[in-house]
Design an enzyme around this catalytic site. Sequence first.
Site, short mmCIF file in Angstrom:
data_model
loop_
_atom_site.label_atom_id
_atom_site.label_comp_id
_atom_site.label_asym_id
_atom_site.label_seq_id
_atom_site.Cartn_x
_atom_site.Cartn_y
_atom_site.Cartn_z
N ASN A 1 0.88 -1.18 0.00
CA ASN A 1 0.00 0.00 0.00
C ASN A 1 0.91 1.23 0.00
O ASN A 1 1.49 1.57 1.02
CB ASN A 1 -0.89 -0.05 1.26
CG ASN A 1 -1.71 1.21 1.44
OD1 ASN A 1 -1.80 2.05 0.54
ND2 ASN A 1 -2.32 1.35 2.61
N LYS B 1 0.10 4.23 -0.32
CA LYS B 1 -0.55 5.43 0.25
C LYS B 1 -0.32 6.63 -0.67
O LYS B 1 -0.27 6.45 -1.88
CB LYS B 1 -0.05 5.66 1.68
CG LYS B 1 -0.17 4.38 2.53
CD LYS B 1 0.03 4.59 3.99
CE LYS B 1 -0.12 3.25 4.71
NZ LYS B 1 -0.05 3.36 6.15
N HIS C 1 -9.48 1.07 5.16
CA HIS C 1 -8.18 1.28 5.81
C HIS C 1 -8.37 2.24 6.99
O HIS C 1 -9.20 3.14 6.94
CB HIS C 1 -7.18 1.86 4.81
CG HIS C 1 -5.79 1.87 5.34
ND1 HIS C 1 -5.35 2.84 6.21
CD2 HIS C 1 -4.75 1.01 5.17
CE1 HIS C 1 -4.09 2.57 6.54
NE2 HIS C 1 -3.70 1.48 5.92
N GLU D 1 -6.73 4.66 7.94
CA GLU D 1 -6.54 6.07 7.61
C GLU D 1 -7.79 6.66 6.97
O GLU D 1 -7.95 7.88 6.92
CB GLU D 1 -5.30 6.23 6.70
CG GLU D 1 -4.02 6.04 7.53
CD GLU D 1 -2.83 5.50 6.78
OE1 GLU D 1 -2.81 5.54 5.54
OE2 GLU D 1 -1.89 5.02 7.45
N GLU E 1 -5.21 -4.86 10.80
CA GLU E 1 -4.21 -3.82 10.97
C GLU E 1 -4.51 -3.01 12.24
O GLU E 1 -5.36 -2.11 12.21
CB GLU E 1 -4.23 -2.86 9.76
CG GLU E 1 -3.91 -3.53 8.46
CD GLU E 1 -3.36 -2.53 7.45
OE1 GLU E 1 -2.22 -2.71 7.01
OE2 GLU E 1 -4.05 -1.56 7.14
N GLY F 1 2.56 2.35 10.75
CA GLY F 1 3.54 3.41 10.56
C GLY F 1 4.28 3.81 11.83
O GLY F 1 4.94 4.84 11.87
N SER G 1 3.46 -1.99 10.38
CA SER G 1 4.90 -2.03 10.65
C SER G 1 5.56 -3.36 10.30
O SER G 1 6.50 -3.78 10.97
CB SER G 1 5.19 -1.64 12.11
OG SER G 1 4.80 -0.29 12.34
P1 PGA Z 1 2.91 0.38 7.62
O1 PGA Z 1 1.44 0.56 6.99
O2 PGA Z 1 3.45 -0.90 7.05
O3 PGA Z 1 3.67 1.58 7.14
O4 PGA Z 1 2.75 0.32 9.08
C1 PGA Z 1 0.58 -0.53 6.84
C2 PGA Z 1 -0.73 -0.07 6.25
O5 PGA Z 1 -1.19 1.03 6.59
O6 PGA Z 1 -1.34 -0.77 5.44
#
Ligand code: PGA
Length: 243
Positions: free
Chosen positions: A11, A13, A97, A99, A167, A173, A205
Amino acid sequence: MTERKALVAGNWKMNGRLDEGSALARAIAERAREADACDLLVCPPATLLVPIGKALAGSGVALGGQDCHAAPSGAFTGSISAEMLRDAGCSHVIVGHSERRHGCGESDADVLAKAQAAWRAGLVAIVCVGETRAERERGTAIAVVTGQLAGSVPDGAAADNLVVAYEPVWAIGTGLTPTIADIAEMHAAIRRHIPAGTRILYGGSVNPKNAAEILALPEVDGALVGGASLKAEDFWAIAQAAR
Ligand code: PGA
């Protein structure tokens, strides 16, 4: 028991412009053409879907969107429909997601409508679920996640149209991950609420150092990778750990 092939999804983003995004996709495609891997999926920003799709052509690496609108078309400035993603070459779309749930106020009902839109367009819906840090500390993580599944996975889900991504919000992140035991417990709980054979990815992460241990868990069928998917070597190392 139905066999579940591992899936590692990147992803990106809101990262990547034409030059760097194309170079990253070419590097992933090259490795995928040369070596056996698990199923691989790249979800670039919408502006890059078409060129990245071209860079991935013939590599077996699939293309996905990061979100979609529930409607097929219409007066929704700034939004992209599942049909448009399909038209751009996508086979998958991420919905729900954190976010979007937490950053854009999307509810379970919104996510459910987006998953239905994905299916209407012939896409696999990757439905994301995950608890906040406060919810984990309160001991309600499993109740929260199974509640999200009940509210955001539509009737008609099957192993070939649904992927679930667990997640934890606090792990995205941040460099933090749940314990291996907590991941195993959550994936086993999710498994009881979805059709047999459906893949459950862990996300939050994931990096080349922790991937092997997480991906070795029997109920973890792959990873949804954010930050580490922006480096071809790291993404590939995670993909190798998933084989
Ligand atoms: P990350 O993000 O690996 O940077 O923690 C995972 C995600 O948001 O899908």
